[in-house]
Design an enzyme around this catalytic site. Structure first.
Site, short mmCIF file in Angstrom:
data_model
loop_
_atom_site.label_atom_id
_atom_site.label_comp_id
_atom_site.label_asym_id
_atom_site.label_seq_id
_atom_site.Cartn_x
_atom_site.Cartn_y
_atom_site.Cartn_z
N ILE A 229 43.97 47.73 45.88
CA ILE A 229 43.50 45.95 46.58
C ILE A 229 44.53 45.45 46.87
O ILE A 229 44.70 44.83 45.93
CB ILE A 229 41.51 46.29 46.02
N ASP A 230 43.71 44.32 47.90
CA ASP A 230 44.25 43.13 48.07
C ASP A 230 44.07 42.06 46.31
O ASP A 230 43.28 42.29 45.61
CB ASP A 230 44.00 42.13 49.12
N LYS A 231 44.99 40.97 46.29
CA LYS A 231 44.71 40.31 44.59
C LYS A 231 43.58 39.58 44.81
O LYS A 231 43.28 39.38 43.36
CB LYS A 231 46.02 39.66 45.20
N THR B 146 40.67 40.54 46.46
CA THR B 146 39.40 41.46 45.93
C THR B 146 39.36 41.91 44.78
O THR B 146 40.06 42.69 44.45
CB THR B 146 39.66 42.30 47.28
N ARG C 185 38.93 42.68 56.20
CA ARG C 185 38.99 41.02 56.83
C ARG C 185 39.47 40.76 57.79
O ARG C 185 39.26 40.85 59.13
CB ARG C 185 40.50 40.96 55.90
#
Length: 317
Positions: A143-145, A147, A245
């Site tokens: 998962i994104d940094k 998030t 997103r």
């Protein structure tokens, strides 16, 4: 097969008729980057229908069975670091953690250490699946940094292969909570649109034509209307880069605080000067799957971190 090696088997997806081999194989095998897959192909680690293939650009092999050999990992730059982890579940095969916003998942350019991988190597005493290579041991998905929320990592190759198969078949239940600009109408719908690299900004992903991107599907439901915003639950059928997103931006409701996909001029933060939120308001709230080794049904949920809870409370009407 040599001791320390592992093999991932499967069938090349229909999309491989038009895609490069390395791109299609990355789609079929979770947990490996495209560059890693490309390297494995070029070094002779791929069999398709029993025949060795070394050309990452090959096409029209869709529907054929493949075997991808993952060599025993060699010593690499990832170091074990004593970084605190919020462990939700752990057994001998896998570990589930509640990742805080701001923590990068694996070492990469600009983030040589201080990542989740560094933390896992310390916590698990170096016992992580080597399938992801020296920079991504144990990493099945990410998962994104910026998030927050639930993420699973594999401690054994068998668990990694099993989890990768579940992700490939979309048999992982993942629900995200997002706070978006505006109030989506209808309040519940499915967003379906292939995601690929943006033509305008190569740092961004975008909804593109089917011939350029990977199929992506997001089901969303508004859970609560807020002041010029909404709390939205997103359930993923697929797991594409920046999927929530991109899809929410595509329908005109970018995530609050999103520095990449949000437009400051139209955002709620430009109106509410009393609110500061420096990341995308996105939280991986639920994760469920059948344990790849024990066959036990696992389901986990985790509440908002403090910053997102504070944002939510300020926006309630």
């Amino acid at each position: 097969m040599n001791e320390g090696q592992s093999t991932i088997s499967g069938t090349l997806p229909d999309s491989q008729k038009k895609q490069r081999l390395d791109a299609a194989l990355t789609e079929a095998v979770e947990g490996l980057s495209r560059e890693r897959v490309k390297s494995l192909i070029a070094t002779g680690n791929l069999l398709i229908d029993g025949v060795k293939f070394t050309d990452p650009s090959a096409k029209k092999l869709n529907g054929k069975p493949f075997e991808l050999t993952i060599p025993e990992p060699i010593a690499g730059p990832a170091l074990a670091q004593d970084i605190p982890l919020d462990v939700v579940f752990e057994d001998t095969h896998l570990i589930i953690i509640n990742k805080p916003a701001g923590l990068v998942v694996h070492p990469a350019a600009g983030h040589a250490d201080g990542t989740l991988v560094n933390a896992l190597l310390h916590h698990c005493r170096g016992q992580l699946s080597g399938i992801g290579g020296v920079t991504r041991p144990g990493i099945v998905h990410r998962i994104d940094k910026d998030t927050s929320g639930l993420m699973v990592a594999a401690k054994t190759d068998a668990a990694h292969q099993g989890l990768s198969a579940l992700f490939a078949k979309h048999d992982i239940e993942r629900r995200y909570m997002a706070i978006v600009n505006g109030r989506p109408n209808p309040a519940s719908a499915t967003i379906e649109g292939s995601i690929g690299r943006s033509n305008v900004n190569r740092k961004k992903m975008a909804v593109v034509g089917d011939d350029r991107g990977k199929l992506a599907m997001t089901h969303y439901t508004v859970k609560e209307m807020l002041d010029g915003a909404a709390l939205v639950e997103c359930t993923l059928e697929t797991g594409r880069t920046h999927q929530v997103r991109v899809h929410m931006t595509h329908i005109g409701h970018s995530l609050i605080g999103d520095p990449l996909y949000g437009t400051r001029r139209k955002s709620l933060l430009s109106r509410r000067k009393d609110i500061q939120f420096g990341r995308q308001a996105l939280h991986a709230a639920s994760l469920g799957f059948v344990h790849p080794i024990t066959d036990e049904k696992l389901m986990f949920s985790i509440g908002f971190p403090d910053d997102m809870q504070e944002l939510f409370m300020k926006l309630r009407v």
